[in-house]
Design a protein around this motif. Structure first.
Motif, PDB file in Angstrom:
ATOM      1  N   MET A 121      17.699   6.553 -11.174  1.00 55.90           N
ATOM      2  CA  MET A 121      18.858   5.683 -11.015  1.00 55.90           C
ATOM      3  C   MET A 121      19.456   5.849  -9.618  1.00 55.90           C
ATOM      4  SD  MET A 121      20.482   3.452 -12.933  1.00 55.90           S
ATOM      5  CE  MET A 121      20.899   2.322 -11.627  1.00 55.90           C
ATOM      6  N   ARG A 122      19.430   7.061  -9.101  1.00 55.72           N
ATOM      7  CA  ARG A 122      19.944   7.310  -7.757  1.00 55.72           C
ATOM      8  C   ARG A 122      19.093   6.583  -6.710  1.00 55.72           C
ATOM      9  NH1 ARG A 122      23.450  11.068  -5.897  1.00 55.72           N
ATOM     10  NH2 ARG A 122      23.498  12.114  -7.934  1.00 55.72           N
ATOM     11  N   LEU A 123      17.773   6.587  -6.927  1.00 61.07           N
ATOM     12  CA  LEU A 123      16.865   5.876  -6.022  1.00 61.07           C
ATOM     13  C   LEU A 123      17.138   4.371  -6.037  1.00 61.07           C
ATOM     14  CD1 LEU A 123      13.546   7.785  -6.831  1.00 61.07           C
ATOM     15  CD2 LEU A 123      14.721   7.767  -4.620  1.00 61.07           C
ATOM     16  N   VAL A 124      17.357   3.849  -7.232  1.00 65.79           N
ATOM     17  CA  VAL A 124      17.643   2.411  -7.350  1.00 65.79           C
ATOM     18  C   VAL A 124      18.969   2.074  -6.682  1.00 65.79           C
ATOM     19  CG1 VAL A 124      18.135   0.544  -8.975  1.00 65.79           C
ATOM     20  CG2 VAL A 124      16.291   2.156  -9.466  1.00 65.79           C
ATOM     21  N   ALA A 125      19.986   2.908  -6.902  1.00 62.39           N
ATOM     22  CA  ALA A 125      21.297   2.655  -6.299  1.00 62.39           C
ATOM     23  C   ALA A 125      21.210   2.708  -4.774  1.00 62.39           C
ATOM     24  CB  ALA A 125      22.307   3.682  -6.806  1.00 62.39           C
ATOM     25  N   ALA A 126      20.452   3.663  -4.247  1.00 55.44           N
ATOM     26  CA  ALA A 126      20.287   3.749  -2.795  1.00 55.44           C
ATOM     27  C   ALA A 126      19.576   2.510  -2.264  1.00 55.44           C
ATOM     28  CB  ALA A 126      19.499   5.008  -2.430  1.00 55.44           C
ATOM     29  N   GLY A 127      18.579   2.048  -3.010  1.00 53.98           N
ATOM     30  CA  GLY A 127      17.891   0.829  -2.614  1.00 53.98           C
ATOM     31  C   GLY A 127      18.820  -0.373  -2.610  1.00 53.98           C
ATOM     32  N   ALA A 128      19.719  -0.425  -3.598  1.00 55.22           N
ATOM     33  CA  ALA A 128      20.682  -1.521  -3.662  1.00 55.22           C
ATOM     34  C   ALA A 128      21.640  -1.472  -2.466  1.00 55.22           C
ATOM     35  CB  ALA A 128      21.470  -1.451  -4.972  1.00 55.22           C
ATOM     36  N   ARG A 129      22.036  -0.264  -2.062  1.00 56.89           N
ATOM     37  CA  ARG A 129      22.884  -0.131  -0.873  1.00 56.89           C
ATOM     38  C   ARG A 129      22.163  -0.674   0.357  1.00 56.89           C
ATOM     39  NH1 ARG A 129      28.137   0.386  -2.181  1.00 56.89           N
ATOM     40  NH2 ARG A 129      28.520   2.151  -3.573  1.00 56.89           N
ATOM     41  N   ARG A 130      20.880  -0.348   0.466  1.00 52.67           N
ATOM     42  CA  ARG A 130      20.103  -0.840   1.607  1.00 52.67           C
ATOM     43  C   ARG A 130      19.949  -2.361   1.558  1.00 52.67           C
ATOM     44  NH1 ARG A 130      15.045   2.826   3.339  1.00 52.67           N
ATOM     45  NH2 ARG A 130      15.084   1.170   4.918  1.00 52.67           N
ATOM     46  N   ASP A 131      19.809  -2.891   0.348  1.00 51.38           N
ATOM     47  CA  ASP A 131      19.723  -4.352   0.208  1.00 51.38           C
ATOM     48  C   ASP A 131      20.961  -5.022   0.795  1.00 51.38           C
ATOM     49  OD1 ASP A 131      17.334  -4.009  -1.121  1.00 51.38           O
ATOM     50  OD2 ASP A 131      18.192  -4.257  -3.122  1.00 51.38           O
ATOM     51  N   GLN A 132      22.081  -4.330   0.687  1.00 50.58           N
ATOM     52  CA  GLN A 132      23.344  -4.870   1.192  1.00 50.58           C
ATOM     53  C   GLN A 132      23.611  -4.478   2.654  1.00 50.58           C
ATOM     54  OE1 GLN A 132      26.020  -3.281  -1.862  1.00 50.58           O
ATOM     55  NE2 GLN A 132      26.061  -5.280  -2.863  1.00 50.58           N
ATOM     56  N   GLY A 133      22.631  -3.839   3.275  1.00 43.80           N
ATOM     57  CA  GLY A 133      22.796  -3.447   4.666  1.00 43.80           C
ATOM     58  C   GLY A 133      23.641  -2.205   4.870  1.00 43.80           C
ATOM     59  N   GLN A 134      23.882  -1.443   3.799  1.00 46.60           N
ATOM     60  CA  GLN A 134      24.741  -0.261   3.888  1.00 46.60           C
ATOM     61  C   GLN A 134      23.871   0.999   4.008  1.00 46.60           C
ATOM     62  OE1 GLN A 134      27.152  -0.471   0.341  1.00 46.60           O
ATOM     63  NE2 GLN A 134      27.959  -2.495   0.854  1.00 46.60           N
ATOM     64  N   GLU A 136      24.137   3.865   5.792  1.00 48.25           N
ATOM     65  CA  GLU A 136      24.788   5.177   5.679  1.00 48.25           C
ATOM     66  C   GLU A 136      25.172   5.472   4.232  1.00 48.25           C
ATOM     67  OE1 GLU A 136      24.970   7.552   7.810  1.00 48.25           O
ATOM     68  OE2 GLU A 136      24.041   6.379   9.412  1.00 48.25           O
ATOM     69  N   ALA A 137      25.603   4.439   3.521  1.00 44.24           N
ATOM     70  CA  ALA A 137      25.943   4.625   2.105  1.00 44.24           C
ATOM     71  C   ALA A 137      24.695   4.978   1.300  1.00 44.24           C
ATOM     72  CB  ALA A 137      26.591   3.360   1.554  1.00 44.24           C
ATOM     73  N   ALA A 138      23.564   4.381   1.657  1.00 47.25           N
ATOM     74  CA  ALA A 138      22.311   4.702   0.978  1.00 47.25           C
ATOM     75  C   ALA A 138      21.937   6.163   1.206  1.00 47.25           C
ATOM     76  CB  ALA A 138      21.198   3.788   1.486  1.00 47.25           C
ATOM     77  N   ASP A 165      13.058   7.756   4.689  1.00 48.55           N
ATOM     78  CA  ASP A 165      12.955   6.350   5.072  1.00 48.55           C
ATOM     79  C   ASP A 165      14.327   5.773   5.418  1.00 48.55           C
ATOM     80  OD1 ASP A 165      11.229   4.025   5.384  1.00 48.55           O
ATOM     81  OD2 ASP A 165      12.278   3.198   3.649  1.00 48.55           O
ATOM     82  N   ALA A 166      15.342   6.166   4.656  1.00 53.77           N
ATOM     83  CA  ALA A 166      16.703   5.699   4.942  1.00 53.77           C
ATOM     84  C   ALA A 166      17.193   6.264   6.278  1.00 53.77           C
ATOM     85  CB  ALA A 166      17.647   6.102   3.812  1.00 53.77           C
ATOM     86  N   LEU A 167      16.886   7.526   6.541  1.00 55.45           N
ATOM     87  CA  LEU A 167      17.270   8.132   7.815  1.00 55.45           C
ATOM     88  C   LEU A 167      16.616   7.405   8.985  1.00 55.45           C
ATOM     89  CD1 LEU A 167      16.975  11.911   6.867  1.00 55.45           C
ATOM     90  CD2 LEU A 167      19.100  10.716   7.472  1.00 55.45           C
ATOM     91  N   LEU A 168      15.335   7.073   8.820  1.00 56.14           N
ATOM     92  CA  LEU A 168      14.624   6.386   9.888  1.00 56.14           C
ATOM     93  C   LEU A 168      15.212   4.999  10.123  1.00 56.14           C
ATOM     94  CD1 LEU A 168      12.276   6.534  11.870  1.00 56.14           C
ATOM     95  CD2 LEU A 168      10.800   5.572  10.084  1.00 56.14           C
ATOM     96  N   ALA A 169      15.540   4.303   9.038  1.00 57.80           N
ATOM     97  CA  ALA A 169      16.138   2.970   9.172  1.00 57.80           C
ATOM     98  C   ALA A 169      17.483   3.033   9.887  1.00 57.80           C
ATOM     99  CB  ALA A 169      16.304   2.332   7.793  1.00 57.80           C
TER     100      ALA A 169
END
Length: 281
Positions: A121-134, A136-138, A165-169
């Motif tokens: 669920m944490r992975l999905v939530a982080a992905g959703a944050r990235r979908d929204q362009g957030q 740092e929140a991810a 991957d989030a850090l790299l983005a």
């Protein structure tokens, strides 16, 4: 699953079981065929929760997220289990509704999940944050005791990889390299491409081995012969497709959504279903 199938007549249970086995066998290597088998199982036994769940995963694997979500909801309603909550939230992401996925991440159902489910669920939530362009929140979403732990669990490699991957983005390349390395350390089964990502960051390029001109028959104008193994594979694929088509024609139930379920609507009649009805007429 076996216990659920016992509620069906013996012959029907065996037929449903065969189709579910094929779904499990093909879902990774040939998701479209797995989906075709799942539809047969659905038409045969739409009121069996295991069938609805298998159909959901087959639809999910072929990116039919609306259908997958409907099947997962049906299975959840039948069993009362919250096990499918993370993948249901990920379907919302697939449908372009990250805000709904984030809302699901805050629901009480998450607290009922086991540790693996909560990490998912944490992975999905982080992905959703990235979908929204957030971005740092991810990154913050993925920071957790599970990420910091040195213990390796089945989900450790994927969690570390998502964090890298989030850090790299977010442009944090040095940190990303460190976490791709940690993901690779935990990835005993090759579930991620962490090694490739590390190589890219280090500027390593992989080049295909040079072809020996003596072995390349096309270079001298000679036509390549078809490998016998390829012919066998093509024949097997044709036989599988024929088997699926025959099973669909033999099935006389064309709807698998519960008629008394207001959340779901029947799918449009497929060509195979139309052929079945035409034969009967």
């Amino acid at each position: 699953m076996r216990q659920e199938l016992l509620s069906l007549p013996k012959g029907l249970a065996e037929e449903v079981s065969k189709n579910l086995v094929m779904v499990a066998r093909l879902i990774d290597e040939d998701p479209e065929q797995a989906y075709a088998y799942s539809r047969i199982a659905l038409r045969l036994a739409s009121r069996v929760a295991a069938v609805r769940e298998a159909a959901g995963f087959a639809a999910y694997a072929t990116q039919k997220y609306s259908e997958a979500l409907a099947e997962f909801r049906a299975a959840k309603r039948m069993t009362g289990s919250v096990e499918l909550w993370p993948v249901m939230a990920d379907c919302e992401r697939g449908l372009g509704r990250p805000e709904r996925a984030l809302a699901m991440a805050g629901e009480p159902e998450v607290q009922k999940l086991d540790k693996a489910g909560q990490v998912e669920m944490r992975l999905v939530a982080a992905g959703a944050r990235r979908d929204q362009g957030q971005l740092e929140a991810a990154i913050v979403t993925l920071q957790s005791p599970e990420l910091a732990s040195n213990a390796v669990q089945p989900w450790t490699a994927r969690l570390r990889y998502a964090y890298a991957d989030a850090l790299l983005a977010a442009g944090r390349e040095d940190e990303a390299r460190e976490w791709f390395g940690k993901a690779l350390e935990a990835d005993k089964d090759g579930a991620t491409d962490a090694s490739d990502r590390l190589a890219e960051l280090d500027g390593v390029e992989f080049v295909d081995a040079a072809i020996d001109p003596a072995d390349d028959e096309d270079r001298d104008g000679t036509e390549n012969l078809v490998d016998d193994d390829d012919e066998d594979d093509d024949q097997d694929d044709d036989e599988d497709a024929a088997e699926i088509a025959a099973a669909e024609r033999a099935t006389d139930v064309t709807e698998y959504y519960d008629e008394d379920d207001e959340e779901y609507e029947p799918l449009e009649q497929s060509a195979a279903d139309a052929e079945v009805r035409g034969d009967k007429a």
